[in-house]
Design an enzyme around this catalytic site. Structure first.
Site, PDB file in Angstrom:
ATOM      1  N   LYS A   1     -12.104   4.034  11.773  1.00 50.96           N
ATOM      2  CA  LYS A   1     -10.884   3.281  11.456  1.00 50.96           C
ATOM      3  C   LYS A   1      -9.979   3.372  12.674  1.00 50.96           C
ATOM      4  O   LYS A   1      -9.690   4.481  13.152  1.00 50.96           O
ATOM      5  CB  LYS A   1     -10.162   3.865  10.239  1.00 50.96           C
ATOM      6  CG  LYS A   1     -10.900   3.642   8.927  1.00 50.96           C
ATOM      7  CD  LYS A   1     -10.075   4.108   7.740  1.00 50.96           C
ATOM      8  CE  LYS A   1     -10.904   4.005   6.462  1.00 50.96           C
ATOM      9  NZ  LYS A   1     -10.201   4.562   5.300  1.00 50.96           N
TER      10      LYS A   1
ATOM     11  N   ASP B   1     -17.805   6.675  -2.173  1.00 44.98           N
ATOM     12  CA  ASP B   1     -16.766   7.309  -1.351  1.00 44.98           C
ATOM     13  C   ASP B   1     -15.978   8.261  -2.233  1.00 44.98           C
ATOM     14  O   ASP B   1     -15.403   7.858  -3.249  1.00 44.98           O
ATOM     15  CB  ASP B   1     -15.840   6.221  -0.770  1.00 44.98           C
ATOM     16  CG  ASP B   1     -14.798   6.772   0.203  1.00 44.98           C
ATOM     17  OD1 ASP B   1     -14.762   8.005   0.413  1.00 44.98           O
ATOM     18  OD2 ASP B   1     -14.021   5.961   0.753  1.00 44.98           O
TER      19      ASP B   1
ATOM     20  N   ASP C   1     -15.225  10.064   7.097  1.00 49.64           N
ATOM     21  CA  ASP C   1     -14.080   9.168   7.235  1.00 49.64           C
ATOM     22  C   ASP C   1     -12.882  10.038   7.617  1.00 49.64           C
ATOM     23  O   ASP C   1     -12.589  10.237   8.809  1.00 49.64           O
ATOM     24  CB  ASP C   1     -13.876   8.417   5.895  1.00 49.64           C
ATOM     25  CG  ASP C   1     -12.614   7.563   5.821  1.00 49.64           C
ATOM     26  OD1 ASP C   1     -11.806   7.600   6.759  1.00 49.64           O
ATOM     27  OD2 ASP C   1     -12.410   6.858   4.805  1.00 49.64           O
TER      28      ASP C   1
ATOM     29  N   SER D   1     -15.190  -2.537  -0.763  1.00 47.39           N
ATOM     30  CA  SER D   1     -14.859  -1.240  -1.313  1.00 47.39           C
ATOM     31  C   SER D   1     -14.092  -1.474  -2.609  1.00 47.39           C
ATOM     32  O   SER D   1     -13.064  -2.151  -2.607  1.00 47.39           O
ATOM     33  CB  SER D   1     -13.994  -0.469  -0.313  1.00 47.39           C
ATOM     34  OG  SER D   1     -13.508   0.711  -0.918  1.00 47.39           O
TER      35      SER D   1
ATOM     36  N   GLY E   1     -11.682   0.295   6.224  1.00 43.54           N
ATOM     37  CA  GLY E   1     -10.512  -0.544   5.970  1.00 43.54           C
ATOM     38  C   GLY E   1      -9.362   0.266   5.410  1.00 43.54           C
ATOM     39  O   GLY E   1      -9.559   1.355   4.857  1.00 43.54           O
TER      40      GLY E   1
ATOM     41  N   LYS F   1     -15.804   4.123  -5.574  1.00 43.30           N
ATOM     42  CA  LYS F   1     -15.111   5.400  -5.440  1.00 43.30           C
ATOM     43  C   LYS F   1     -15.597   6.333  -6.538  1.00 43.30           C
ATOM     44  O   LYS F   1     -15.760   5.913  -7.695  1.00 43.30           O
ATOM     45  CB  LYS F   1     -13.600   5.185  -5.583  1.00 43.30           C
ATOM     46  CG  LYS F   1     -13.006   4.291  -4.502  1.00 43.30           C
ATOM     47  CD  LYS F   1     -12.890   5.000  -3.163  1.00 43.30           C
ATOM     48  CE  LYS F   1     -12.203   4.125  -2.131  1.00 43.30           C
ATOM     49  NZ  LYS F   1     -12.047   4.795  -0.831  1.00 43.30           N
TER      50      LYS F   1
ATOM     51  N   LYS G   1     -19.404  -0.566  -2.195  1.00 46.06           N
ATOM     52  CA  LYS G   1     -18.950   0.831  -2.131  1.00 46.06           C
ATOM     53  C   LYS G   1     -18.074   1.099  -3.341  1.00 46.06           C
ATOM     54  O   LYS G   1     -17.178   0.313  -3.643  1.00 46.06           O
ATOM     55  CB  LYS G   1     -18.171   1.035  -0.835  1.00 46.06           C
ATOM     56  CG  LYS G   1     -17.265   2.259  -0.779  1.00 46.06           C
ATOM     57  CD  LYS G   1     -16.773   2.490   0.645  1.00 46.06           C
ATOM     58  CE  LYS G   1     -15.348   2.991   0.694  1.00 46.06           C
ATOM     59  NZ  LYS G   1     -14.848   3.120   2.083  1.00 46.06           N
TER      60      LYS G   1
HETATM   61  O1  OSB Z   1     -11.395   5.837   2.008  1.00 48.55           O
HETATM   62  O2  OSB Z   1     -12.095   4.088   2.950  1.00 48.55           O
HETATM   63  C1  OSB Z   1     -11.227   4.665   2.314  1.00 48.55           C
HETATM   64  C2  OSB Z   1      -8.490   2.256   1.235  1.00 48.55           C
HETATM   65  C3  OSB Z   1      -7.381   3.011   1.513  1.00 48.55           C
HETATM   66  C4  OSB Z   1      -7.527   4.269   2.030  1.00 48.55           C
HETATM   67  C5  OSB Z   1      -8.790   4.799   2.250  1.00 48.55           C
HETATM   68  C6  OSB Z   1      -9.917   4.045   1.969  1.00 48.55           C
HETATM   69  C7  OSB Z   1      -9.754   2.761   1.440  1.00 48.55           C
HETATM   70  C8  OSB Z   1     -10.862   1.898   1.070  1.00 48.55           C
HETATM   71  C9  OSB Z   1     -10.618   0.406   1.001  1.00 48.55           C
HETATM   72  O3  OSB Z   1     -11.931   2.315   0.731  1.00 48.55           O
HETATM   73  C10 OSB Z   1     -10.946  -0.295   2.258  1.00 48.55           C
HETATM   74  C11 OSB Z   1     -10.422  -1.717   2.274  1.00 48.55           C
HETATM   75  O4  OSB Z   1     -10.853  -2.514   1.439  1.00 48.55           O
HETATM   76  O5  OSB Z   1      -9.588  -2.033   3.140  1.00 48.55           O
HETATM   77 MG    MG Z   2     -13.234   6.443   2.842  1.00 55.45          MG
END
Ligand code: OSB
Ligand code: MG
Length: 374
Positions: free
Chosen positions: A268, A194, A244, A141, A296, A169, A167
Protein backbone atom coordinates in the site's frame (compact mmCIF):
# COMPACT_ATOMS: atom_id res chain seq x y z
CA UNK A 1 17.18 26.25 -12.19
CA UNK A 2 17.94 23.92 -15.14
CA UNK A 3 15.35 22.46 -17.45
CA UNK A 4 15.56 19.15 -15.64
CA UNK A 5 14.65 20.49 -12.23
CA UNK A 6 11.45 21.88 -10.80
CA UNK A 7 10.34 23.76 -7.71
CA UNK A 8 7.00 24.10 -5.98
CA UNK A 9 5.08 27.33 -6.13
CA UNK A 10 1.92 26.45 -4.27
CA UNK A 11 0.31 23.66 -2.25
CA UNK A 12 -3.45 23.44 -1.80
CA UNK A 13 -4.56 21.13 0.97
CA UNK A 14 -8.23 20.20 0.93
CA UNK A 15 -10.03 18.12 3.49
CA UNK A 16 -12.84 16.12 1.91
CA UNK A 17 -15.76 14.20 3.32
CA UNK A 18 -17.25 11.46 1.16
CA UNK A 19 -19.90 8.96 2.17
CA UNK A 20 -19.25 5.35 1.15
CA UNK A 21 -22.15 3.63 -0.61
CA UNK A 22 -21.81 0.80 1.90
CA UNK A 23 -20.14 0.99 5.33
CA UNK A 24 -16.92 -1.06 5.40
CA UNK A 25 -16.31 -3.21 8.50
CA UNK A 26 -13.24 -5.15 9.62
CA UNK A 27 -12.30 -6.90 12.87
CA UNK A 28 -11.53 -3.46 14.36
CA UNK A 29 -13.79 -0.81 12.98
CA UNK A 30 -16.34 0.46 10.51
CA UNK A 31 -15.84 3.26 7.99
CA UNK A 32 -18.90 5.03 6.57
CA UNK A 33 -18.03 8.71 6.12
CA UNK A 34 -14.51 8.98 4.82
CA UNK A 35 -12.43 12.04 5.68
CA UNK A 36 -9.16 12.52 3.84
CA UNK A 37 -6.94 15.11 2.19
CA UNK A 38 -6.40 15.90 -1.43
CA UNK A 39 -3.01 17.55 -1.90
CA UNK A 40 -2.66 19.68 -5.00
CA UNK A 41 0.87 20.79 -5.82
CA UNK A 42 1.55 23.45 -8.44
CA UNK A 43 5.10 23.92 -9.70
CA UNK A 44 6.63 27.19 -10.89
CA UNK A 45 5.58 26.42 -14.48
CA UNK A 46 1.97 25.98 -13.41
CA UNK A 47 1.92 22.16 -13.72
CA UNK A 48 -0.53 20.64 -11.21
CA UNK A 49 -0.24 17.27 -9.51
CA UNK A 50 -2.51 15.47 -7.07
CA UNK A 51 -2.09 13.14 -4.12
CA UNK A 52 -4.59 11.59 -1.68
CA UNK A 53 -4.12 10.71 1.99
CA UNK A 54 -5.43 7.35 3.19
CA UNK A 55 -5.41 7.57 7.00
CA UNK A 56 -8.76 7.03 8.72
CA UNK A 57 -10.43 9.02 11.53
CA UNK A 58 -9.19 6.60 14.19
CA UNK A 59 -5.83 4.76 14.42
CA UNK A 60 -7.24 1.20 14.07
CA UNK A 61 -5.27 0.23 10.97
CA UNK A 62 -1.96 1.97 11.67
CA UNK A 63 -1.16 4.72 14.15
CA UNK A 64 -1.89 7.54 11.70
CA UNK A 65 -5.19 9.43 11.59
CA UNK A 66 -6.73 12.29 9.63
CA UNK A 67 -5.58 14.56 12.48
CA UNK A 68 -1.96 13.39 12.54
CA UNK A 69 -1.74 13.60 8.75
CA UNK A 70 -2.86 17.26 8.83
CA UNK A 71 -0.39 18.06 11.62
CA UNK A 72 2.58 16.38 9.97
CA UNK A 73 1.92 17.76 6.48
CA UNK A 74 1.30 21.33 7.61
CA UNK A 75 3.90 21.61 10.34
CA UNK A 76 6.73 19.45 9.04
CA UNK A 77 6.49 18.33 5.40
CA UNK A 78 5.40 21.56 3.72
CA UNK A 79 8.18 23.57 5.42
CA UNK A 80 10.72 21.02 4.12
CA UNK A 81 9.48 21.54 0.55
CA UNK A 82 9.80 25.30 0.68
CA UNK A 83 12.54 26.39 -1.73
CA UNK A 84 13.48 22.80 -2.57
CA UNK A 85 14.74 22.19 -6.11
CA UNK A 86 13.73 18.72 -7.23
CA UNK A 87 15.25 16.59 -9.95
CA UNK A 88 13.12 13.51 -9.40
CA UNK A 89 10.35 12.48 -6.98
CA UNK A 90 12.91 10.14 -5.33
CA UNK A 91 14.50 13.34 -3.94
CA UNK A 92 11.43 13.74 -1.72
CA UNK A 93 12.43 10.60 0.22
CA UNK A 94 15.72 12.28 1.18
CA UNK A 95 14.01 15.57 1.95
CA UNK A 96 11.53 13.85 4.30
CA UNK A 97 14.17 11.64 5.96
CA UNK A 98 14.37 13.80 9.14
CA UNK A 99 10.72 12.98 9.83
CA UNK A 100 10.22 9.53 11.33
CA UNK A 101 7.44 7.34 9.93
CA UNK A 102 4.16 9.22 9.37
CA UNK A 103 4.15 7.39 6.06
CA UNK A 104 0.59 8.22 5.00
CA UNK A 105 1.28 11.94 5.41
CA UNK A 106 4.48 11.62 3.37
CA UNK A 107 2.83 9.51 0.66
CA UNK A 108 0.01 12.01 0.04
CA UNK A 109 2.53 14.78 -0.66
CA UNK A 110 5.05 12.60 -2.52
CA UNK A 111 2.25 11.24 -4.72
CA UNK A 112 1.33 14.76 -5.86
CA UNK A 113 4.98 15.39 -6.72
CA UNK A 114 5.15 12.16 -8.77
CA UNK A 115 2.09 13.37 -10.68
CA UNK A 116 3.74 16.77 -11.35
CA UNK A 117 6.93 15.02 -12.47
CA UNK A 118 5.12 12.70 -14.90
CA UNK A 119 3.08 15.58 -16.32
CA UNK A 120 6.26 17.65 -16.84
CA UNK A 121 7.73 14.77 -18.82
CA UNK A 122 4.48 14.23 -20.69
CA UNK A 123 4.30 10.57 -19.66
CA UNK A 124 1.79 8.56 -17.67
CA UNK A 125 2.45 8.02 -13.98
CA UNK A 126 2.59 4.28 -14.77
CA UNK A 127 5.24 4.95 -17.42
CA UNK A 128 7.23 7.23 -15.10
CA UNK A 129 7.34 4.39 -12.55
CA UNK A 130 8.47 1.90 -15.19
CA UNK A 131 5.14 0.09 -15.44
CA UNK A 132 4.63 -1.95 -18.60
CA UNK A 133 1.20 -3.52 -18.17
CA UNK A 134 -1.63 -1.99 -20.21
CA UNK A 135 -4.31 -3.49 -18.01
CA UNK A 136 -4.32 -4.69 -14.42
CA UNK A 137 -6.29 -7.56 -12.92
CA UNK A 138 -8.36 -6.71 -9.90
CA UNK A 139 -10.33 -8.44 -7.18
CA UNK A 140 -12.53 -7.13 -4.41
CA UNK A 141 -12.30 -6.90 -0.67
CA UNK A 142 -15.58 -7.50 1.14
CA UNK A 143 -16.03 -6.14 4.64
CA UNK A 144 -17.67 -8.15 7.42
CA UNK A 145 -21.37 -8.54 6.52
CA UNK A 146 -24.41 -8.82 8.78
CA UNK A 147 -24.93 -12.48 8.00
CA UNK A 148 -23.94 -15.36 5.74
CA UNK A 149 -26.59 -14.66 3.12
CA UNK A 150 -25.51 -11.04 2.80
CA UNK A 151 -21.90 -12.18 2.25
CA UNK A 152 -22.85 -14.80 -0.35
CA UNK A 153 -24.93 -12.20 -2.17
CA UNK A 154 -22.03 -9.72 -2.36
CA UNK A 155 -19.74 -12.49 -3.66
CA UNK A 156 -22.30 -13.53 -6.30
CA UNK A 157 -22.56 -9.96 -7.53
CA UNK A 158 -18.76 -9.50 -7.63
CA UNK A 159 -18.32 -12.70 -9.64
CA UNK A 160 -21.10 -11.66 -12.02
CA UNK A 161 -19.18 -8.39 -12.48
CA UNK A 162 -16.09 -10.44 -13.40
CA UNK A 163 -13.81 -9.68 -10.44
CA UNK A 164 -10.80 -12.01 -10.49
CA UNK A 165 -10.58 -12.89 -6.82
CA UNK A 166 -12.59 -12.53 -3.67
CA UNK A 167 -11.19 -11.42 -0.34
CA UNK A 168 -13.26 -11.77 2.79
CA UNK A 169 -12.58 -10.50 6.27
CA UNK A 170 -12.30 -13.00 9.12
CA UNK A 171 -11.94 -12.78 12.89
CA UNK A 172 -11.99 -15.34 15.72
CA UNK A 173 -15.42 -16.96 15.75
CA UNK A 174 -16.22 -15.82 12.25
CA UNK A 175 -13.66 -17.77 10.28
CA UNK A 176 -13.84 -21.53 9.66
CA UNK A 177 -17.63 -21.65 9.34
CA UNK A 178 -17.63 -18.60 7.17
CA UNK A 179 -15.04 -19.95 4.77
CA UNK A 180 -16.64 -23.39 4.81
CA UNK A 181 -19.93 -21.85 3.70
CA UNK A 182 -18.32 -19.73 1.00
CA UNK A 183 -16.38 -22.73 -0.32
CA UNK A 184 -19.53 -24.89 -0.47
CA UNK A 185 -21.23 -22.27 -2.59
CA UNK A 186 -18.17 -21.30 -4.67
CA UNK A 187 -15.79 -24.30 -4.72
CA UNK A 188 -13.37 -22.96 -7.35
CA UNK A 189 -13.34 -19.25 -6.80
CA UNK A 190 -9.91 -17.65 -6.15
CA UNK A 191 -10.48 -16.86 -2.49
CA UNK A 192 -8.45 -15.31 0.31
CA UNK A 193 -9.06 -14.16 3.88
CA UNK A 194 -7.84 -11.02 5.65
CA UNK A 195 -7.71 -11.08 9.47
CA UNK A 196 -6.39 -7.56 10.06
CA UNK A 197 -4.29 -8.84 12.98
CA UNK A 198 -7.19 -10.46 14.85
CA UNK A 199 -5.28 -13.62 15.94
CA UNK A 200 -2.29 -14.65 18.04
CA UNK A 201 -0.01 -17.69 17.88
CA UNK A 202 -2.39 -19.42 20.32
CA UNK A 203 -4.78 -19.68 17.37
CA UNK A 204 -2.20 -21.52 15.24
CA UNK A 205 -4.29 -24.72 15.04
CA UNK A 206 -7.45 -22.84 14.16
CA UNK A 207 -5.56 -21.12 11.35
CA UNK A 208 -4.07 -24.48 10.31
CA UNK A 209 -7.61 -25.76 9.81
CA UNK A 210 -8.03 -23.21 7.02
CA UNK A 211 -5.46 -25.15 4.96
CA UNK A 212 -8.34 -27.42 3.91
CA UNK A 213 -10.00 -24.67 1.88
CA UNK A 214 -7.33 -23.93 -0.72
CA UNK A 215 -7.09 -20.23 0.01
CA UNK A 216 -4.77 -18.18 -2.20
CA UNK A 217 -3.38 -16.67 0.99
CA UNK A 218 -4.23 -15.47 4.47
CA UNK A 219 -3.54 -11.78 5.01
CA UNK A 220 -2.05 -10.43 8.26
CA UNK A 221 -3.33 -13.04 10.72
CA UNK A 222 -1.11 -11.95 13.64
CA UNK A 223 0.09 -8.74 15.30
CA UNK A 224 0.12 -5.54 13.28
CA UNK A 225 3.75 -4.99 14.31
CA UNK A 226 4.94 -8.59 14.20
CA UNK A 227 7.16 -10.46 11.79
CA UNK A 228 8.62 -13.06 14.16
CA UNK A 229 5.46 -14.94 15.15
CA UNK A 230 4.31 -14.83 11.52
CA UNK A 231 7.48 -16.75 10.59
CA UNK A 232 6.58 -19.44 13.14
CA UNK A 233 3.01 -19.56 11.90
CA UNK A 234 4.13 -19.83 8.26
CA UNK A 235 6.13 -22.95 9.20
CA UNK A 236 3.01 -24.45 10.78
CA UNK A 237 0.51 -23.80 7.96
CA UNK A 238 0.46 -24.47 4.21
CA UNK A 239 -1.63 -21.45 3.24
CA UNK A 240 0.73 -18.67 2.13
CA UNK A 241 0.83 -15.74 4.55
CA UNK A 242 0.58 -12.27 3.02
CA UNK A 243 1.70 -9.35 5.18
CA UNK A 244 -0.14 -6.03 5.13
CA UNK A 245 -0.02 -4.03 8.41
CA UNK A 246 3.51 -5.23 9.31
CA UNK A 247 5.24 -3.76 6.25
CA UNK A 248 6.07 -0.05 6.55
CA UNK A 249 9.39 0.10 4.73
CA UNK A 250 11.81 -1.58 2.37
CA UNK A 251 13.66 -3.04 5.35
CA UNK A 252 10.43 -4.44 6.83
CA UNK A 253 9.84 -6.24 3.53
CA UNK A 254 13.42 -7.50 3.40
CA UNK A 255 13.33 -8.73 7.01
CA UNK A 256 9.97 -10.47 6.52
CA UNK A 257 11.18 -12.27 3.41
CA UNK A 258 14.54 -13.22 4.98
CA UNK A 259 12.78 -14.55 8.09
CA UNK A 260 10.15 -16.45 6.10
CA UNK A 261 7.32 -14.48 7.73
CA UNK A 262 5.30 -14.37 4.51
CA UNK A 263 5.29 -15.62 0.93
CA UNK A 264 3.36 -12.67 -0.52
CA UNK A 265 3.31 -8.93 0.22
CA UNK A 266 0.42 -6.49 -0.04
CA UNK A 267 1.94 -3.13 -0.99
CA UNK A 268 0.00 0.00 0.00
CA UNK A 269 1.51 3.29 -1.10
CA UNK A 270 0.35 5.13 2.02
CA UNK A 271 1.59 2.52 4.46
CA UNK A 272 5.13 2.44 3.00
CA UNK A 273 5.51 6.22 2.63
CA UNK A 274 5.02 6.75 -1.09
CA UNK A 275 5.51 5.50 -4.62
CA UNK A 276 9.32 5.52 -4.46
CA UNK A 277 9.31 3.14 -1.48
CA UNK A 278 6.49 1.06 -3.01
CA UNK A 279 8.46 0.59 -6.22
CA UNK A 280 11.60 -0.30 -4.31
CA UNK A 281 9.76 -2.98 -2.33
CA UNK A 282 8.26 -4.27 -5.58
CA UNK A 283 11.71 -4.47 -7.21
CA UNK A 284 13.14 -6.36 -4.25
CA UNK A 285 10.21 -8.81 -4.09
CA UNK A 286 10.49 -9.41 -7.82
CA UNK A 287 14.19 -10.23 -7.49
CA UNK A 288 13.29 -12.73 -4.76
CA UNK A 289 10.31 -14.20 -6.69
CA UNK A 290 7.87 -13.01 -4.04
CA UNK A 291 4.56 -12.02 -5.67
CA UNK A 292 3.05 -8.69 -4.66
CA UNK A 293 -0.34 -7.04 -5.11
CA UNK A 294 -1.67 -3.58 -4.46
CA UNK A 295 -3.85 -3.14 -1.39
CA UNK A 296 -6.60 -0.59 -0.98
CA UNK A 297 -7.67 1.97 1.61
CA UNK A 298 -11.15 2.71 0.26
CA UNK A 299 -9.64 5.45 -1.89
CA UNK A 300 -11.40 8.10 -3.90
CA UNK A 301 -10.36 8.55 -7.53
CA UNK A 302 -6.98 10.17 -7.06
CA UNK A 303 -5.67 7.54 -4.67
CA UNK A 304 -7.21 4.87 -6.89
CA UNK A 305 -5.36 6.30 -9.94
CA UNK A 306 -2.06 6.07 -8.04
CA UNK A 307 -2.81 2.43 -7.16
CA UNK A 308 -3.51 1.64 -10.81
CA UNK A 309 -0.22 3.21 -11.93
CA UNK A 310 1.72 1.23 -9.31
CA UNK A 311 -0.07 -2.01 -10.24
CA UNK A 312 1.20 -1.66 -13.83
CA UNK A 313 4.64 -2.82 -12.63
CA UNK A 314 5.33 -6.39 -13.71
CA UNK A 315 5.84 -7.85 -10.24
CA UNK A 316 2.19 -7.14 -9.38
CA UNK A 317 1.23 -10.61 -10.51
CA UNK A 318 -1.76 -11.11 -8.22
CA UNK A 319 -5.10 -9.25 -8.54
CA UNK A 320 -5.24 -6.33 -6.09
CA UNK A 321 -8.01 -4.63 -4.11
CA UNK A 322 -8.37 -1.67 -6.51
CA UNK A 323 -11.92 -2.25 -7.73
CA UNK A 324 -14.07 0.18 -9.72
CA UNK A 325 -15.17 3.55 -8.30
CA UNK A 326 -18.81 2.41 -8.45
CA UNK A 327 -18.26 -0.09 -5.62
CA UNK A 328 -17.48 2.80 -3.26
CA UNK A 329 -18.96 6.08 -4.45
CA UNK A 330 -22.12 7.52 -5.94
CA UNK A 331 -19.93 10.16 -7.51
CA UNK A 332 -16.13 10.07 -7.69
CA UNK A 333 -13.77 13.07 -7.93
CA UNK A 334 -12.17 12.06 -11.23
CA UNK A 335 -13.45 11.76 -14.79
CA UNK A 336 -13.83 9.24 -16.12
CA UNK A 337 -14.26 7.29 -12.92
CA UNK A 338 -12.32 4.03 -12.52
CA UNK A 339 -14.12 1.26 -14.39
CA UNK A 340 -13.37 -2.43 -13.91
CA UNK A 341 -14.61 -4.58 -16.76
CA UNK A 342 -14.38 -8.33 -16.39
CA UNK A 343 -12.02 -7.80 -13.48
CA UNK A 344 -9.56 -5.68 -15.42
CA UNK A 345 -8.84 -1.97 -15.37
CA UNK A 346 -7.17 -0.24 -18.30
CA UNK A 347 -4.05 1.66 -17.25
CA UNK A 348 -4.61 5.19 -18.56
CA UNK A 349 -1.95 6.53 -20.95
CA UNK A 350 -2.60 10.28 -20.49
CA UNK A 351 0.08 12.33 -18.70
CA UNK A 352 0.39 11.89 -14.93
CA UNK A 353 -2.42 10.08 -13.13
CA UNK A 354 -4.24 10.01 -16.48
CA UNK A 355 -7.64 11.02 -15.13
CA UNK A 356 -9.03 14.56 -15.00
CA UNK A 357 -9.99 15.90 -11.61
CA UNK A 358 -13.70 16.79 -11.48
CA UNK A 359 -13.29 20.25 -9.94
CA UNK A 360 -17.00 20.57 -9.27
CA UNK A 361 -17.12 17.27 -7.35
CA UNK A 362 -13.90 18.17 -5.53
CA UNK A 363 -15.44 21.46 -4.42
CA UNK A 364 -18.70 19.79 -3.40
CA UNK A 365 -16.90 17.32 -1.08
CA UNK A 366 -14.45 19.87 0.37
CA UNK A 367 -15.06 20.73 4.02
CA UNK A 368 -11.86 22.77 4.59
CA UNK A 369 -9.15 24.24 2.41
CA UNK A 370 -5.73 25.81 3.06
CA UNK A 371 -3.22 27.25 0.62
CA UNK A 372 0.51 27.50 1.11
CA UNK A 373 2.21 29.80 -1.37
CA UNK A 374 6.02 29.64 -1.43
O1 OSB B 1 -6.74 -4.61 5.42
O2 OSB B 1 -6.64 -4.40 3.32
C1 OSB B 1 -7.08 -4.02 4.40
C2 OSB B 1 -9.70 -1.31 3.94
C3 OSB B 1 -9.32 -0.43 4.92
C4 OSB B 1 -8.24 -0.73 5.72
C5 OSB B 1 -7.55 -1.92 5.55
C6 OSB B 1 -7.93 -2.81 4.56
C7 OSB B 1 -9.03 -2.50 3.76
C8 OSB B 1 -9.54 -3.37 2.72
C9 OSB B 1 -10.36 -2.76 1.61
O3 OSB B 1 -9.42 -4.56 2.74
C10 OSB B 1 -9.56 -2.39 0.42
C11 OSB B 1 -10.34 -1.52 -0.55
O4 OSB B 1 -11.35 -1.99 -1.08
O5 OSB B 1 -9.92 -0.38 -0.79
MG1 MG C 1 -5.37 -6.11 4.85
Amino acid sequence: MGAETFAIQKIVMRKLRMRLKHPFSTSFGTVQDKHFFIIEIVDRDGIKGYGESVAFDTPWYTEETVGTVAHVIEDFLIPLLKGAVLRHPDDVTDLFRPIRRNNMAKAAVEGAIWDVYAKRKGVSLAGALGGKKKTIDVGISIGLQKDMNALLEVIRKALADGYKRIKIKIKPGRDIDLIDNVRREFPDVPLMADANSAYTLKDADRLKALDAYGLLMIEQPLGHDDIVDHARLQQHIDTPICLDESIHSFDDARHAIELGSCRIINIKIGRVGGLTAAKRIHDYCRSRDVPVWCGGMLEAGIGRAHNIALSSLEGFTLPGDTSGSNRYWHRDIIVPEVVAENGTIRVPDGAGIGYAVDEEALEAFTVAKKEFVF
